[in-house]
Design a protein around this motif. Structure first.
Motif, PDB file in Angstrom:
ATOM      1  N   SER A  89       0.859  -1.182   0.000  1.00 32.89           N
ATOM      2  CA  SER A  89       0.000   0.000   0.000  1.00 32.89           C
ATOM      3  C   SER A  89       0.902   1.241   0.000  1.00 32.89           C
ATOM      4  O   SER A  89       1.733   1.415   0.904  1.00 32.89           O
ATOM      5  N   VAL A  90       0.766   2.081  -1.004  1.00 35.15           N
ATOM      6  CA  VAL A  90       1.673   3.206  -1.199  1.00 35.15           C
ATOM      7  C   VAL A  90       1.300   4.369  -0.277  1.00 35.15           C
ATOM      8  O   VAL A  90       0.138   4.800  -0.234  1.00 35.15           O
ATOM      9  N   ALA A  91       2.312   4.883   0.443  1.00 36.46           N
ATOM     10  CA  ALA A  91       2.084   6.001   1.365  1.00 36.46           C
ATOM     11  C   ALA A  91       2.749   7.289   0.886  1.00 36.46           C
ATOM     12  O   ALA A  91       2.347   8.385   1.280  1.00 36.46           O
ATOM     13  N   ALA A  92       3.786   7.174   0.024  1.00 38.40           N
ATOM     14  CA  ALA A  92       4.522   8.366  -0.409  1.00 38.40           C
ATOM     15  C   ALA A  92       3.677   9.223  -1.346  1.00 38.40           C
ATOM     16  O   ALA A  92       2.954   8.712  -2.202  1.00 38.40           O
ATOM     17  N   GLU A  93       3.796  10.538  -1.161  1.00 40.71           N
ATOM     18  CA  GLU A  93       3.062  11.473  -2.013  1.00 40.71           C
ATOM     19  C   GLU A  93       3.905  11.801  -3.244  1.00 40.71           C
ATOM     20  O   GLU A  93       5.083  12.146  -3.133  1.00 40.71           O
ATOM     21  N   GLN A  94       3.290  11.692  -4.400  1.00 38.52           N
ATOM     22  CA  GLN A  94       4.003  11.931  -5.648  1.00 38.52           C
ATOM     23  C   GLN A  94       4.537  13.364  -5.689  1.00 38.52           C
ATOM     24  O   GLN A  94       3.815  14.336  -5.432  1.00 38.52           O
ATOM     25  N   GLY A  95       5.839  13.480  -5.986  1.00 35.37           N
ATOM     26  CA  GLY A  95       6.492  14.773  -6.023  1.00 35.37           C
ATOM     27  C   GLY A  95       7.222  15.110  -4.747  1.00 35.37           C
ATOM     28  O   GLY A  95       8.061  16.019  -4.719  1.00 35.37           O
ATOM     29  N   THR A 179       1.877   8.148  -4.889  1.00 42.62           N
ATOM     30  CA  THR A 179       0.493   8.354  -5.308  1.00 42.62           C
ATOM     31  C   THR A 179       0.064   9.763  -4.934  1.00 42.62           C
ATOM     32  O   THR A 179       0.833  10.516  -4.291  1.00 42.62           O
ATOM     33  N   ALA A 180      -1.121  10.142  -5.328  1.00 42.62           N
ATOM     34  CA  ALA A 180      -1.637  11.465  -4.992  1.00 42.62           C
ATOM     35  C   ALA A 180      -1.901  11.562  -3.487  1.00 42.62           C
ATOM     36  O   ALA A 180      -2.172  10.555  -2.830  1.00 42.62           O
ATOM     37  N   ARG A 181      -1.812  12.793  -2.956  1.00 44.12           N
ATOM     38  CA  ARG A 181      -1.981  12.972  -1.516  1.00 44.12           C
ATOM     39  C   ARG A 181      -3.305  12.399  -1.026  1.00 44.12           C
ATOM     40  O   ARG A 181      -3.365  11.725   0.006  1.00 44.12           O
ATOM     41  N   ARG A 182      -4.371  12.611  -1.764  1.00 44.83           N
ATOM     42  CA  ARG A 182      -5.691  12.156  -1.328  1.00 44.83           C
ATOM     43  C   ARG A 182      -5.831  10.625  -1.359  1.00 44.83           C
ATOM     44  O   ARG A 182      -6.748  10.065  -0.768  1.00 44.83           O
ATOM     45  N   ASN A 183      -4.893   9.977  -2.072  1.00 40.37           N
ATOM     46  CA  ASN A 183      -4.993   8.515  -2.222  1.00 40.37           C
ATOM     47  C   ASN A 183      -3.957   7.751  -1.397  1.00 40.37           C
ATOM     48  O   ASN A 183      -3.830   6.534  -1.545  1.00 40.37           O
ATOM     49  N   ARG A 184      -3.229   8.461  -0.525  1.00 44.61           N
ATOM     50  CA  ARG A 184      -2.213   7.778   0.278  1.00 44.61           C
ATOM     51  C   ARG A 184      -2.865   6.677   1.113  1.00 44.61           C
ATOM     52  O   ARG A 184      -3.927   6.863   1.688  1.00 44.61           O
ATOM     53  N   ARG A 185      -2.207   5.514   1.102  1.00 44.77           N
ATOM     54  CA  ARG A 185      -2.682   4.303   1.793  1.00 44.77           C
ATOM     55  C   ARG A 185      -3.921   3.694   1.145  1.00 44.77           C
ATOM     56  O   ARG A 185      -4.471   2.729   1.657  1.00 44.77           O
ATOM     57  N   GLU A 186      -4.337   4.272   0.029  1.00 49.84           N
ATOM     58  CA  GLU A 186      -5.492   3.720  -0.689  1.00 49.84           C
ATOM     59  C   GLU A 186      -5.109   3.281  -2.099  1.00 49.84           C
ATOM     60  O   GLU A 186      -5.960   2.959  -2.916  1.00 49.84           O
ATOM     61  N   ALA A 187      -3.802   3.289  -2.385  1.00 52.91           N
ATOM     62  CA  ALA A 187      -3.289   2.873  -3.689  1.00 52.91           C
ATOM     63  C   ALA A 187      -2.325   1.697  -3.482  1.00 52.91           C
ATOM     64  O   ALA A 187      -1.385   1.795  -2.691  1.00 52.91           O
ATOM     65  N   VAL A 188      -2.582   0.613  -4.181  1.00 55.03           N
ATOM     66  CA  VAL A 188      -1.777  -0.599  -4.026  1.00 55.03           C
ATOM     67  C   VAL A 188      -1.041  -0.901  -5.328  1.00 55.03           C
ATOM     68  O   VAL A 188      -1.635  -0.823  -6.419  1.00 55.03           O
TER      69      VAL A 188
END
Length: 282
Positions: A89-95, A179-188
């Motif tokens: 589950s991706v936690a890093a914010e893109q950028g 992933t995008a900030r709003r999708n952190r921990r919600e993108a696998v």
């Protein structure tokens, strides 16, 4: 018996087998005779037969001290085949940063980056930004490295496959994802290491024995074993007849059981089966 057969095979001009063929034939007969001997015991189960077949097949493949087998080769599967999966589950914010995701496996021919359609049974997945995929793999005793720069968003239900062009004995993979900030921990995102499958080498002198044992393992019954023994005996001794020993023993036991019954109809069936079985022995 084994030594006598070996002398016969070497001396007979009708067969003209080389030493490897003789060895393979003897291994073939010995394995089937051993299974037949086991099945002659009344308490033997199908599991016992399958376990013995597995042990004999392993020995005929010739295990190597460092692992693996002399007579087993690795090939790409015809379909999807097996794979090792690492899911994160991706936690890093893109950028702003990346999550480093790692996976390792053996006998790998391709690396696949997967963004699945769902991140769980009830929740849809979110897009993932995938940066660089770094791969280190061993082949023929040498370690090689390669990088694949993706640098793009991957939507749910999309994949990216990197073919290694070989079957690597060992592979280590890492990739950076965000992933995008709003999708952190919600993108696998997942790494799939596509694996080769083991296949018996037809060059093995005992290849036909292994194939016979595989058939016995699938159908561990008297008819199968008698049939396999008859086939190899006919190939070694053309024109000779083969006694269906296990089938006959099974019929004799069944006849004895019926004849010991208190029911007249079963006693009659037992007597009839006994006579038929004895007639086959003449």
């Amino acid at each position: 018996m084994k030594n006598l057969l070996l002398v016969f095979l070497i001396a007979s001009p009708a067969f003209a087998l080389d030493s490897s063929e003789c060895s393979g034939t003897l291994n073939h007969l010995a394995a089937l005779y051993e299974i037949r001997s086991l099945m002659m015991k009344s308490y033997t189960s199908s599991y016992d037969v399958q376990r013995l077949a597995d042990r004999r097949m392993e020995a005929l493949r010739e295990p190597l001290p460092e692992g693996g087998y002399r007579w087993v080769q690795w090939v790409r599967p015809g379909g999807d085949g097996p794979f090792v999966k690492e899911s994160v589950s991706v936690a890093a914010e893109q950028g702003s940063g990346v999550d480093n995701i790692e996976a390792d496996g053996s006998q790998v021919y391709a690396v696949r980056v997967v963004v699945p359609r769902k991140r769980s049974l009830l929740h849809a997945n979110k897009p993932v930004y995938v940066g660089t995929v770094r791969i280190a793999y061993e082949n023929d005793g040498r370690t090689r490295e390669r990088s694949e720069t993706i640098n793009q968003w991957m939507n749910p239900d999309t994949t990216r496959t990197i073919d290694l062009g070989t079957i690597a004995s060992r592979v280590q993979v890492s990739l950076g994802a965000s992933t995008a900030r709003r999708n952190r921990r919600e993108a696998v995102v997942e790494i799939h290491l596509r694996q080769a499958v083991a296949q018996d080498d037809p060059a093995n002198p005992s290849y036909s024995a292994i194939r016979a044992l595989q058939r016995v393992r699938e159908s561990p019954d008297a008819a199968t074993v008698d049939g396999e023994i008859a086939a190899i005996e006919r190939s070694v001794f053309p024109g000779s007849g083969s006694l269906e020993l296990l089938t006959i023993v099974g019929d004799l036991r069944r006849a004895d059981e019926w004849m010991s019954s208190e029911k007249p109809e079963e006693q009659e069936k037992g007597t009839k089966l006994l006579k038929e079985t004895l007639r086959r022995l003449r």
